[in-house]
Design a protein around this motif. Structure first.
Motif, PDB file in Angstrom:
ATOM      1  N   PRO A  52      15.299 -51.173  22.509  1.00 42.36           N
ATOM      2  CA  PRO A  52      16.420 -50.738  21.672  1.00 42.36           C
ATOM      3  C   PRO A  52      16.076 -50.552  20.184  1.00 42.36           C
ATOM      4  CG  PRO A  52      16.639 -53.064  22.212  1.00 42.36           C
ATOM      5  CD  PRO A  52      15.443 -52.560  22.954  1.00 42.36           C
ATOM      6  N   LYS A  74      20.407 -48.870  22.522  1.00 40.62           N
ATOM      7  CA  LYS A  74      21.237 -50.017  22.114  1.00 40.62           C
ATOM      8  C   LYS A  74      22.584 -49.971  22.824  1.00 40.62           C
ATOM      9  CE  LYS A  74      19.546 -51.113  17.521  1.00 40.62           C
ATOM     10  NZ  LYS A  74      19.419 -50.476  16.234  1.00 40.62           N
ATOM     11  N   GLU A  75      23.193 -48.782  22.776  1.00 43.57           N
ATOM     12  CA  GLU A  75      24.508 -48.610  23.376  1.00 43.57           C
ATOM     13  C   GLU A  75      24.449 -48.915  24.870  1.00 43.57           C
ATOM     14  OE1 GLU A  75      26.495 -44.955  21.808  1.00 43.57           O
ATOM     15  OE2 GLU A  75      26.769 -44.628  23.960  1.00 43.57           O
ATOM     16  N   LEU A 129      22.328 -50.845  26.520  1.00 37.22           N
ATOM     17  CA  LEU A 129      22.133 -52.270  26.799  1.00 37.22           C
ATOM     18  C   LEU A 129      23.400 -53.055  26.502  1.00 37.22           C
ATOM     19  CD1 LEU A 129      18.491 -52.923  25.523  1.00 37.22           C
ATOM     20  CD2 LEU A 129      19.287 -52.233  27.782  1.00 37.22           C
ATOM     21  N   ARG A 130      24.108 -52.661  25.455  1.00 30.13           N
ATOM     22  CA  ARG A 130      25.347 -53.365  25.099  1.00 30.13           C
ATOM     23  C   ARG A 130      26.430 -53.143  26.136  1.00 30.13           C
ATOM     24  NH1 ARG A 130      25.340 -51.433  19.535  1.00 30.13           N
ATOM     25  NH2 ARG A 130      23.996 -52.884  18.410  1.00 30.13           N
ATOM     26  N   SER A 131      26.594 -51.874  26.557  1.00 32.63           N
ATOM     27  CA  SER A 131      27.715 -51.545  27.436  1.00 32.63           C
ATOM     28  C   SER A 131      27.429 -51.941  28.879  1.00 32.63           C
ATOM     29  CB  SER A 131      28.001 -50.049  27.383  1.00 32.63           C
ATOM     30  OG  SER A 131      26.924 -49.360  27.996  1.00 32.63           O
ATOM     31  N   LEU A 159      18.307 -57.538  21.911  1.00 28.71           N
ATOM     32  CA  LEU A 159      19.403 -57.243  20.978  1.00 28.71           C
ATOM     33  C   LEU A 159      20.119 -58.564  20.718  1.00 28.71           C
ATOM     34  CD1 LEU A 159      21.197 -53.979  22.150  1.00 28.71           C
ATOM     35  CD2 LEU A 159      19.930 -54.336  20.042  1.00 28.71           C
ATOM     36  N   GLU A 196      23.121 -59.437  20.081  1.00 23.54           N
ATOM     37  CA  GLU A 196      24.465 -59.760  20.571  1.00 23.54           C
ATOM     38  C   GLU A 196      24.597 -59.750  22.097  1.00 23.54           C
ATOM     39  OE1 GLU A 196      24.597 -55.449  19.118  1.00 23.54           O
ATOM     40  OE2 GLU A 196      23.314 -57.197  18.960  1.00 23.54           O
ATOM     41  N   ILE A 197      23.477 -59.597  22.823  1.00 23.19           N
ATOM     42  CA  ILE A 197      23.600 -59.600  24.279  1.00 23.19           C
ATOM     43  C   ILE A 197      22.857 -60.781  24.877  1.00 23.19           C
ATOM     44  CG2 ILE A 197      23.850 -57.094  24.391  1.00 23.19           C
ATOM     45  CD1 ILE A 197      20.951 -56.980  25.385  1.00 23.19           C
ATOM     46  N   GLU A 208      20.132 -61.679  26.541  1.00 22.71           N
ATOM     47  CA  GLU A 208      18.876 -60.965  26.775  1.00 22.71           C
ATOM     48  C   GLU A 208      18.284 -61.291  28.146  1.00 22.71           C
ATOM     49  OE1 GLU A 208      15.871 -61.634  23.791  1.00 22.71           O
ATOM     50  OE2 GLU A 208      14.397 -60.418  24.857  1.00 22.71           O
ATOM     51  N   VAL A 245      20.309 -59.467  30.899  1.00 23.66           N
ATOM     52  CA  VAL A 245      20.110 -58.016  30.828  1.00 23.66           C
ATOM     53  C   VAL A 245      18.688 -57.658  31.263  1.00 23.66           C
ATOM     54  CG1 VAL A 245      20.045 -56.006  29.303  1.00 23.66           C
ATOM     55  CG2 VAL A 245      21.876 -57.694  29.063  1.00 23.66           C
ATOM     56  N   ARG A 300      34.897 -59.641  27.772  1.00 24.04           N
ATOM     57  CA  ARG A 300      35.287 -58.357  27.186  1.00 24.04           C
ATOM     58  C   ARG A 300      36.806 -58.163  27.195  1.00 24.04           C
ATOM     59  NH1 ARG A 300      30.718 -54.759  27.715  1.00 24.04           N
ATOM     60  NH2 ARG A 300      32.077 -53.183  26.800  1.00 24.04           N
TER      61      ARG A 300
END
Lengths: 238, 821
Positions: free
Chosen positions: B337, B344-345, B347-349, B376, B378-379, B381, B384, B751
């Motif tokens: 990312p 990035k998007e 991995l985040r979503s 990242l 905020e995830i 890791e 993911v 979420r």
């Protein structure tokens, strides 16, 4: 290890594939039409249809907890339930079969689920039609084995139909040593993987059965795989 | 050798250890026994019965089989525990009871060594199946502990078709006992296991992971196994083992028979001894007579010594990437990312379509290994990373480079990875060395070592060599082979320090010269940071680095200029023999770098006279016809005259509505609905990309979580729903298939999702649906639940406690509109 046989299946009925897709005479665009053809041949190219077949004599019919149970000689397999009892009523022996298209199809289905969801849908339908063809091929082996003994076959019946329990699967697969021979595994929910796998039993009877489609070769599903026709025989009465 | 006794306890421990130790170092042959299952069947075992229970019910019969093999000269007898795991035994007996009885049976037969037998679990591991790696490990670990308690001398893990499962079993032995594990996999006539693993992959992965011996058993006769064993030989850093069947089984008069007799069998084994096999025995259909023939064969022979060649090698479950000294390799850098907005998007979503597309594109462009980085802040890791690895295994056969700084993330990813991964990375800091080097050693991975430590990145080549020495000292001490250690001398920007490039090149030269056997790797593109026309600088530097001895380049293989350097270097280095690849691929090239890379299908301009000239009409028609190919062009034309809102609300959505109507009316069937959804998606992507350029936010109608419930791997229906929801502008979090209730609830809570869609195809997985809903009610009472799937009915839906039942995907889209609108 159980004896497995590879089946050489080069075609699958397109109408059958469409039927699995829910087709009801809609007008297809040439693009979709072409895509379906491509996917079907891709599935045929990926699949490695193979099966295991064994025939066991019926050792007896008992009743346990009010449910009929058919025993097969030399096996731990018990065929339980009213539906299977009715289907096999009067059977002298039972053919047990397992077929699969192999993990290659499963791997491709997973790849498609991540990359091409229309492709996955069509490939899945092609696989469903193809594995039934493989089951036809396996059933043809039972028909031939029956003819050897002067017996006549019914049609195949799978665990999960009627009240013939899915719980039959572990022993049925073990009886054929299907994990080692074919690579079929079973989840705790009794789901077979590869998912394009079929197990079934077929009765062998002293007299021809009605309504099996075997009255004439033209209506017999096993026709393309028949071992008898090659030697100029039929499984019929004469 | 050849000492036989009928009482294991009277044999001296010294002799006991000696033969096994000699066999483990390749200095002596070791003869296992032959078939158990077919011998038991000959003694009346019913088909489909659990043979392991005989250890408890008729131990004398099991001992009789063992004793016959001991009398035939087998050094090792294998316990009758092939399927003795907690899952298969069920209520019939405990694992401990069976192993205790089984080892006793073997001992009673006077076996010199008793090998505890571990067969496959019978279930398929995730992601293809539903058995979690950790659960498979637990099944094996319990067997291992039971076998150790019962006094087994070694383990044989056999008939494995799934490399991940073999790995779980081997780890279970390594982590729950001190005993050696002999591991054999089973191959089909095409030279692959049912799951596609090759002999090379099996040998490389399992010997790196610490198998005492690796090899092949079952499925085929010795003649068919011989060439596969030869293929394994150069990849195994441990003794090679073969236990073939007595030919291919077939049924005669209702009985399964094997045709290869003892003499023929031993003759085929003789050829395998020449290829370096030192551990033999037999599988299905072999008898004491076969083992006696092998005994006679071995007694007249000495083991052939094998030296695995020096080469860097990693692998996924189906393919090895290996570099002989002097060869160069490409690691694709795109799944990372850092500096990549779309990644990035993704991995985040949790919508990994973009990741998957990058993987496929890099493989096509010539990558041989894929770097995977999910770093990242905020995830989660670790979660993911594991999901990415699972998904990538589904779409690429390339081996993966696990790129993370957190050792816990690295461990989670490599532990269950079906293959030999490359870890990126360790560095010279004491903390890193002590955390990461043991992971690489324990899991048999190759390892990238960065030349930086507590003092930062050394400014000189000698300084970097010093850090490299420190790293290699640690890997040597941990027993990691030099060829598995890959030193990164760290590219720095030439624009800030023009001496940097020379320092890096010199450092590569020094590392290769001073640390013999070690390989080098470099992330090349840093070199051009701050300069214009970066690809040119990168390419020039890459050529210089290859000249300095670089082995592996971390690059974007999609950049033509970089692959041009790689391909042409391979000609100059002699790696591309007779320039065959180069001539084939470059004969038609007129310029070093074409201005545009020709894209795959879809990019080709489809001129179709039958399509309307008006772009709005054309886009509508393409959705109705389900043609994604020309869609992007049509949408771009629409956007020339209209804004994004028009394109969505007046073009795409009405077309989709019409598709939905036709589907309802039965004038469209499922593939048409999906092809239309796919075409519309291609259109939405153009609109979205244009919107991002203008800074306009993408239309967002709310978020829906979808998945197939625990225990169910049928995801077609779920995938259809996802496509349609995305079409209508909903953000879809697709949790995949076989998803645990906790996972669904976790995401819904995190979420604050207001609608969850659950799918189940089988009656047997409907209870998992009920469980999921129950947990959602408890933890996320705000969340509505819609259910669907082949076996579902409105009554069933009500029974499991769902809010809505959807009979198909269009209805789900309608419900989503109602709930979230």
């Amino acid at each position: 290890m159980g004896a497995a046989e590879a089946y050489d299946i080069r075609s699958v009925d397109r109408g059958e594939v469409l039927r699995y897709l829910g087709y009801a005479g809609q007008k297809l665009s040439p693009e979709l039409d072409g895509r379906i053809d491509e996917t079907v041949s891709h599935c045929l190219g990926t699949a490695r249809p193979a099966g295991c077949v064994r025939v066991f004599d019926v050792s007896g019919v008992a009743e346990k907890d009010g449910v009929p149970v058919i025993g097969l000689a030399g096996t731990a397999l018990e065929l339980r339930g009213h539906s299977i009892a009715e289907h096999l009523e009067g059977a002298l022996a039972v053919g047990v079969l397992a077929v699969t298209l192999g993990m290659g199809v499963e791997v491709e289905l997973r790849r498609l689920s991540l990359t091409d969801r229309v492709g996955q849908l069509v490939f899945d339908a092609a696989g469903s039609a193809l594995v039934e063809r493989a089951a036809d091929a396996a059933e043809a082996r039972v028909v031939a084995a029956a003819a050897e003994r002067g017996l006549f076959c019914g049609t195949r019946f799978s665990p999960g139909y009627g009240d013939f329990p899915l719980a039959t699967q572990p022993t049925l697969l073990a009886t054929l040593d299907a994990q080692r021979a074919l690579g079929i595994t079973l989840s705790p929910e009794l789901l077979m993987t590869p998912t394009k796998s079929v197990t079934a039993v077929v009765g062998l009877f002293g007299e021809p059965k009605e309504g099996t489609g075997r009255e004439a070769c033209g209506t017999c599903l096993c026709r393309d795989f028949c071992l008898l026709r090659r030697s100029g025989r039929t499984c019929g009465r004469s | 050798m050849g000492e036989k006794t009928n009482d294991g306890s009277t044999m001296s421990d010294a002799t006991h250890t000696d033969l096994l130790a000699a066999a483990l170092s390749g200095d002596a042959f070791l003869l296992f026994d032959g078939a158990m299952g077919t011998e038991l069947q000959a003694r009346g075992l019913a088909a489909g019965e659990l043979p392991e229970l005989l250890c408890l019910t008729r131990p004398e019969v099991v001992t009789e089989v063992h004793a016959a093999y001991v009398a035939a000269g087998a050094d090792v007898v294998t316990t009758n525990t092939f399927g003795a795991n907690a899952d298969k035994l069920g209520e019939a007996a405990t694992v401990e009871e069976v192993f205790s009885a089984a080892v006793a049976c073997a001992r009673a037969a006077g076996a010199r060594y008793v090998a505890a037998d571990l067969g496959p679990t019978g279930q398929l591991l995730a992601p293809m199946g539903t058995l979690a790696f950790d659960d498979a490990y637990e099944l094996f670990a319990r067997q291992v502990r039971a076998a150790v308690a019962a006094g087994a001398d070694l383990f044989v893990i056999e008939t494995m078709a799934d490399l991940a499962e073999a790995k779980a079993a081997l780890l279970a032995v390594r982590e729950n006992s001190e005993l050696p594990a002999f591991v054999t996999m089973t191959f089909q006539e095409d030279g692959r296991t049912f799951l596609g693993t090759t002999p090379e992959v099996a040998a490389l992965t399992l010997s790196s992971l610490g198998a005492a011996a690796v090899g092949i058993n079952c499925s085929l006769g010795p003649a068919e196994v011989a060439p596969l064993a030869e293929r394994m030989a150069p990849w195994a850093r441990c003794p090679l083992m073969v236990q073939a069947n007595a030919g291919l089984p077939h049924v005669v008069d209702g009985v399964t028979v094997f045709d290869i007799g003892p003499e023929e069998y031993a003759a085929a084994v003789s050829g395998m001894l020449d290829a370096g096999v030192t551990v033999v025995g037999g599988c299905c259909g072999t008898t004491p007579a076969h083992i006696a023939a092998e005994r006679a064969l071995l007694d007249g022979r000495v083991p052939v010594r094998r030296e695995p060649p020096d080469r860097f090698a990693v692998c996924g479950p189906q393919r090895v990437t290996s570099l002989a000294p002097g060869a160069v390799g490409v690691i694709g850098e795109r799944i990372n990312p850092t500096g990549k907005r779309k990644m990035k998007e993704a991995l985040r979503s949790g919508n990994h379509d973009h990741v998957i597309a990058e993987a496929i594109a890099q493989e096509r462009a010539g990558a041989q290994i894929l770097d995977v980085n999910a770093g990242l802040p905020e995830i989660d890791e670790r979660a993911v990373m594991c999901r990415l690895v699972d998904e990538l295994l589904g779409v690429t056969t390339l081996p993966l480079q696990i790129d993370a700084s957190d050792p816990a993330v690295i461990e989670a990813a490599v532990r269950s990875y079906p293959g030999k991964a490359l870890i990126n990375s360790v560095n010279g800091k004491a903390e890193s060395l002590s955390a990461v080097v043991p992971l690489a050693a324990r899991y048999g991975c190759a390892l990238v070592g960065l030349t930086l430590d507590e003092d930062g990145i050394p400014a000189t080549a000698a300084g970097r060599l010093a850090v490299a020495r420190k790293i290699v000292a640690a890997t040597d001490a941990a027993g990691i082979p030099r060829a598995d250690v890959v030193i990164d001398c760290l590219a720095m920007a030439a624009s800030t320090d023009q001496s940097a490039p020379r320092t890096i090149l010199e450092a590569i030269r020094l590392v290769k010269a001073e640390l013999s056997g070690v390989r080098t790797v470099l992330g090349v593109s840093n070199i051009s940071f701050g300069l214009p026309f970066r690809p040119l600088v990168n390419a020039t530097f890459l050529a210089a680095a290859f000249g300095a001895g670089l082995d592996l380049a971390i690059i974007n293989p999609g950049v033509r200029r970089m692959m041009d350097v790689v391909d042409s270097w391979r000609v100059l280095s002699g790696e591309d023999e007779s320039a065959r690849f180069y001539v084939e691929h470059y004969a038609e090239r007129s310029d070093a770098v074409p201005t545009a890379v020709p894209s795959e299908k879809g990019g080709q301009a489809e001129k179709d006279a039958a399509l309307p000239a008006d772009p709005v009409e054309r886009a509508r028609r393409l959705v109705l016809d389900g043609r994604g190919g020309p869609m992007a062009d049509a949408m771009r034309e629409v956007l020339l005259a209209h804004d994004a809102m028009y394109a969505i609300n007046e073009v795409l959505v009405p077309a989709l509505d019409e598709v939905g109507r036709r589907f309802e009316a039965g004038t469209f069937f499922l593939p048409q609905l999906m092809a239309s959804a796919e075409a519309a998606k291609a259109g939405f992507e153009v609109v979205r990309a244009a919107g991002e350029k203008d800074g306009a936010p993408a239309a967002d109608k709310g978020t829906v979580v979808v998945c197939t419930v625990k225990g169910d791997i049928h995801d077609i229906g779920k995938n259809i729903v996802r496509m349609l929801l995305e079409n209508y502008g909903f953000e879809v979090i697709d949790l995949g298939r076989d998803v645990a209730p906790e996972t669904v609830a976790g995401v819904v809570v995190e979420r604050h999702v207001r609608l969850a869609g659950l799918s189940a195809l089988m009656t047997s997985t409907v209870p998992a649906m009920a469980e999921t809903i129950e947990l959602l009610r408890e933890r996320a009472p705000w969340c509505k639940v819609v259910v669907g799937g082949a076996v579902l009915t409105p009554e069933y839906a009500e029974m499991v406690g769902a809010d809505f039942y959807a009979k198909d995907a269009t209805e789900t889209a309608r419900i989503a509109g109602e709930v979230l609108g």
